[in-house]
Design a protein around this motif. Structure first.
Motif, PDB file in Angstrom:
ATOM      1  N   GLY A  84      23.468  28.810  45.673  1.00  0.00           N
ATOM      2  CA  GLY A  84      23.797  28.389  47.029  1.00  0.00           C
ATOM      3  C   GLY A  84      23.043  29.204  48.058  1.00  0.00           C
ATOM      4  N   SER A  85      23.525  30.398  48.308  1.00  0.00           N
ATOM      5  CA  SER A  85      22.869  31.308  49.240  1.00  0.00           C
ATOM      6  C   SER A  85      23.151  32.738  48.787  1.00  0.00           C
ATOM      7  CB  SER A  85      23.400  31.100  50.661  1.00  0.00           C
ATOM      8  OG  SER A  85      24.733  31.560  50.761  1.00  0.00           O
ATOM      9  N   PRO A  86      22.336  33.704  49.207  1.00  0.00           N
ATOM     10  CA  PRO A  86      22.622  35.096  48.865  1.00  0.00           C
ATOM     11  C   PRO A  86      23.993  35.549  49.372  1.00  0.00           C
ATOM     12  CG  PRO A  86      20.370  34.904  49.646  1.00  0.00           C
ATOM     13  CD  PRO A  86      21.032  33.576  49.877  1.00  0.00           C
ATOM     14  N   GLU A  87      24.433  35.015  50.512  1.00  0.00           N
ATOM     15  CA  GLU A  87      25.739  35.385  51.064  1.00  0.00           C
ATOM     16  C   GLU A  87      26.878  34.929  50.145  1.00  0.00           C
ATOM     17  OE1 GLU A  87      23.319  33.820  52.807  1.00  0.00           O
ATOM     18  OE2 GLU A  87      22.747  35.418  54.198  1.00  0.00           O
ATOM     19  N   GLN A  88      26.772  33.662  49.668  1.00  0.00           N
ATOM     20  CA  GLN A  88      27.791  33.151  48.743  1.00  0.00           C
ATOM     21  C   GLN A  88      27.799  33.956  47.445  1.00  0.00           C
ATOM     22  OE1 GLN A  88      26.540  29.009  48.519  1.00  0.00           O
ATOM     23  NE2 GLN A  88      28.614  28.419  49.163  1.00  0.00           N
ATOM     24  N   THR A  89      26.624  34.242  46.948  1.00  0.00           N
ATOM     25  CA  THR A  89      26.522  34.993  45.693  1.00  0.00           C
ATOM     26  C   THR A  89      27.120  36.379  45.846  1.00  0.00           C
ATOM     27  OG1 THR A  89      24.559  33.763  45.078  1.00  0.00           O
ATOM     28  CG2 THR A  89      24.918  35.856  43.950  1.00  0.00           C
ATOM     29  N   LEU A  90      26.853  37.031  46.976  1.00  0.00           N
ATOM     30  CA  LEU A  90      27.405  38.362  47.215  1.00  0.00           C
ATOM     31  C   LEU A  90      28.929  38.304  47.287  1.00  0.00           C
ATOM     32  CD1 LEU A  90      26.237  41.177  47.558  1.00  0.00           C
ATOM     33  CD2 LEU A  90      26.339  40.848  50.023  1.00  0.00           C
ATOM     34  N   TYR A  91      29.452  37.270  47.924  1.00  0.00           N
ATOM     35  CA  TYR A  91      30.902  37.100  48.006  1.00  0.00           C
ATOM     36  C   TYR A  91      31.513  36.956  46.609  1.00  0.00           C
ATOM     37  CZ  TYR A  91      35.437  34.955  48.813  1.00  0.00           C
ATOM     38  OH  TYR A  91      36.778  34.667  48.784  1.00  0.00           O
ATOM     39  N   TRP A  92      30.946  36.063  45.793  1.00  0.00           N
ATOM     40  CA  TRP A  92      31.503  35.828  44.455  1.00  0.00           C
ATOM     41  C   TRP A  92      31.278  37.016  43.526  1.00  0.00           C
ATOM     42  CZ3 TRP A  92      35.302  32.826  44.086  1.00  0.00           C
ATOM     43  CH2 TRP A  92      35.411  31.724  44.914  1.00  0.00           C
ATOM     44  N   LEU A  93      30.200  37.750  43.732  1.00  0.00           N
ATOM     45  CA  LEU A  93      29.995  38.984  42.977  1.00  0.00           C
ATOM     46  C   LEU A  93      31.089  39.995  43.331  1.00  0.00           C
ATOM     47  CD1 LEU A  93      28.264  40.649  41.035  1.00  0.00           C
ATOM     48  CD2 LEU A  93      26.863  41.311  42.989  1.00  0.00           C
ATOM     49  N   GLY A  94      31.421  40.074  44.617  1.00  0.00           N
ATOM     50  CA  GLY A  94      32.513  40.959  45.043  1.00  0.00           C
ATOM     51  C   GLY A  94      33.837  40.555  44.418  1.00  0.00           C
ATOM     52  N   MET A  95      34.111  39.244  44.394  1.00  0.00           N
ATOM     53  CA  MET A  95      35.357  38.764  43.771  1.00  0.00           C
ATOM     54  C   MET A  95      35.396  39.112  42.284  1.00  0.00           C
ATOM     55  SD  MET A  95      37.229  37.524  46.121  1.00  0.00           S
ATOM     56  CE  MET A  95      38.464  36.592  45.253  1.00  0.00           C
ATOM     57  N   ALA A  96      34.272  38.945  41.604  1.00  0.00           N
ATOM     58  CA  ALA A  96      34.204  39.278  40.175  1.00  0.00           C
ATOM     59  C   ALA A  96      34.434  40.778  39.961  1.00  0.00           C
ATOM     60  CB  ALA A  96      32.855  38.858  39.602  1.00  0.00           C
ATOM     61  N   MET A  97      33.867  41.600  40.839  1.00  0.00           N
ATOM     62  CA  MET A  97      34.067  43.044  40.715  1.00  0.00           C
ATOM     63  C   MET A  97      35.524  43.423  40.950  1.00  0.00           C
ATOM     64  SD  MET A  97      30.647  44.688  42.406  1.00  0.00           S
ATOM     65  CE  MET A  97      31.065  46.366  41.929  1.00  0.00           C
ATOM     66  N   ILE A  98      36.168  42.764  41.895  1.00  0.00           N
ATOM     67  CA  ILE A  98      37.587  43.034  42.157  1.00  0.00           C
ATOM     68  C   ILE A  98      38.423  42.659  40.935  1.00  0.00           C
ATOM     69  CG2 ILE A  98      39.579  42.300  43.521  1.00  0.00           C
ATOM     70  CD1 ILE A  98      37.592  42.074  45.910  1.00  0.00           C
ATOM     71  N   LEU A  99      38.171  41.484  40.367  1.00  0.00           N
ATOM     72  CA  LEU A  99      38.915  41.074  39.161  1.00  0.00           C
ATOM     73  C   LEU A  99      38.667  42.028  37.999  1.00  0.00           C
ATOM     74  CD1 LEU A  99      38.472  37.200  39.289  1.00  0.00           C
ATOM     75  CD2 LEU A  99      40.573  38.517  39.664  1.00  0.00           C
ATOM     76  N   ALA A 100      37.414  42.439  37.831  1.00  0.00           N
ATOM     77  CA  ALA A 100      37.098  43.389  36.763  1.00  0.00           C
ATOM     78  C   ALA A 100      37.805  44.716  37.005  1.00  0.00           C
ATOM     79  CB  ALA A 100      35.588  43.593  36.675  1.00  0.00           C
ATOM     80  N   GLY A 101      37.861  45.153  38.261  1.00  0.00           N
ATOM     81  CA  GLY A 101      38.555  46.399  38.587  1.00  0.00           C
ATOM     82  C   GLY A 101      40.028  46.345  38.235  1.00  0.00           C
ATOM     83  N   PHE A 102      40.678  45.224  38.572  1.00  0.00           N
ATOM     84  CA  PHE A 102      42.087  45.075  38.207  1.00  0.00           C
ATOM     85  C   PHE A 102      42.254  44.991  36.687  1.00  0.00           C
ATOM     86  CE2 PHE A 102      42.787  43.459  42.662  1.00  0.00           C
ATOM     87  CZ  PHE A 102      43.553  44.550  43.054  1.00  0.00           C
ATOM     88  N   GLY A 103      41.299  44.372  36.014  1.00  0.00           N
ATOM     89  CA  GLY A 103      41.347  44.330  34.550  1.00  0.00           C
ATOM     90  C   GLY A 103      41.226  45.717  33.945  1.00  0.00           C
ATOM     91  N   ILE A 104      40.340  46.526  34.502  1.00  0.00           N
ATOM     92  CA  ILE A 104      40.180  47.901  34.019  1.00  0.00           C
ATOM     93  C   ILE A 104      41.464  48.685  34.254  1.00  0.00           C
ATOM     94  CG2 ILE A 104      38.972  50.084  34.441  1.00  0.00           C
ATOM     95  CD1 ILE A 104      36.451  48.328  35.059  1.00  0.00           C
ATOM     96  N   MET A 105      42.026  48.553  35.455  1.00  0.00           N
ATOM     97  CA  MET A 105      43.256  49.289  35.767  1.00  0.00           C
ATOM     98  C   MET A 105      44.420  48.859  34.883  1.00  0.00           C
ATOM     99  SD  MET A 105      43.418  49.942  39.852  1.00  0.00           S
ATOM    100  CE  MET A 105      42.748  48.420  40.501  1.00  0.00           C
ATOM    101  N   SER A 106      44.478  47.577  34.546  1.00  0.00           N
ATOM    102  CA  SER A 106      45.592  47.084  33.729  1.00  0.00           C
ATOM    103  C   SER A 106      45.490  47.535  32.273  1.00  0.00           C
ATOM    104  CB  SER A 106      45.642  45.555  33.776  1.00  0.00           C
ATOM    105  OG  SER A 106      44.596  45.001  32.997  1.00  0.00           O
ATOM    106  N   GLY A 107      44.277  47.873  31.832  1.00  0.00           N
ATOM    107  CA  GLY A 107      44.096  48.276  30.442  1.00  0.00           C
ATOM    108  C   GLY A 107      43.933  47.102  29.504  1.00  0.00           C
ATOM    109  N   ILE A 108      43.679  45.924  30.051  1.00  0.00           N
ATOM    110  CA  ILE A 108      43.564  44.716  29.235  1.00  0.00           C
ATOM    111  C   ILE A 108      42.432  44.829  28.210  1.00  0.00           C
ATOM    112  CG2 ILE A 108      42.041  43.427  30.785  1.00  0.00           C
ATOM    113  CD1 ILE A 108      43.824  40.976  30.190  1.00  0.00           C
ATOM    114  N   TRP A 109      41.390  45.602  28.541  1.00  0.00           N
ATOM    115  CA  TRP A 109      40.264  45.755  27.623  1.00  0.00           C
ATOM    116  C   TRP A 109      40.299  47.093  26.901  1.00  0.00           C
ATOM    117  CZ3 TRP A 109      38.403  44.091  32.722  1.00  0.00           C
ATOM    118  CH2 TRP A 109      38.281  42.718  32.797  1.00  0.00           C
ATOM    119  N   SER A 110      41.422  47.788  26.992  1.00  0.00           N
ATOM    120  CA  SER A 110      41.546  49.092  26.348  1.00  0.00           C
ATOM    121  C   SER A 110      41.557  48.916  24.831  1.00  0.00           C
ATOM    122  CB  SER A 110      42.843  49.766  26.799  1.00  0.00           C
ATOM    123  OG  SER A 110      42.980  51.024  26.213  1.00  0.00           O
TER     124      SER A 110
END
Length: 118
Positions: A66-92
């Motif tokens: 789409g655009s670099p702005e959209q990609t940056l937004y969705w990359l941020g969302m993915a990082m937030i989800l990954a961060g919560f996954g790390i904190m939850s220990g789901i991949w421990s």
């Protein structure tokens, strides 16, 4: 030339309940800290306050949808989800031989992974 000696049998070290709880606290604190960094890096520089440098890096990579702005937004969302996954220990990693040491700390016995479950 030196040959490496590889012990095929895992060694179980008895750990007191106090030490086990302290190690669990350290592991949880480390996991929470790393997850918090991922959430912060996804939220602040990618979603709330993106800089021209962030947009330019995405644009120059050629890996955007789409655009670099959209990609940056969705990359941020993915990082937030990954961060919560790390904190939850789901991949421990859950290793049965490590958790058996916990039973030994309670006096329930010693687990030998090579001899089956106790």
């Amino acid at each position: 030339m030196h040959k490496a000696i590889v012990d095929p049998e895992p060694v179980t070290v008895p750990v007191s309940l106090r030490d086990f709880r302290r190690l669990q606290w350290i592991k949880t604190s480390a996991r929470f800290s790393i997850g918090l960094v991922w959430v912060w890096e996804g939220l602040i520089p990618k979603i709330l306050h993106p800089s021209a440098t962030q947009f330019e890096m995405v644009r120059r990579s050629g890996w955007w949808w789409g655009s670099p702005e959209q990609t940056l937004y969705w990359l941020g969302m993915a990082m937030i989800l990954a961060g919560f996954g790390i904190m939850s220990g789901i991949w421990s990693v859950r290793r049965p031989d490590l958790h058996a040491g916990r039973a030994g700390a309670h006096g329930a016995g010693h687990h030998e992974p090579s001899r089956g479950s106790a």
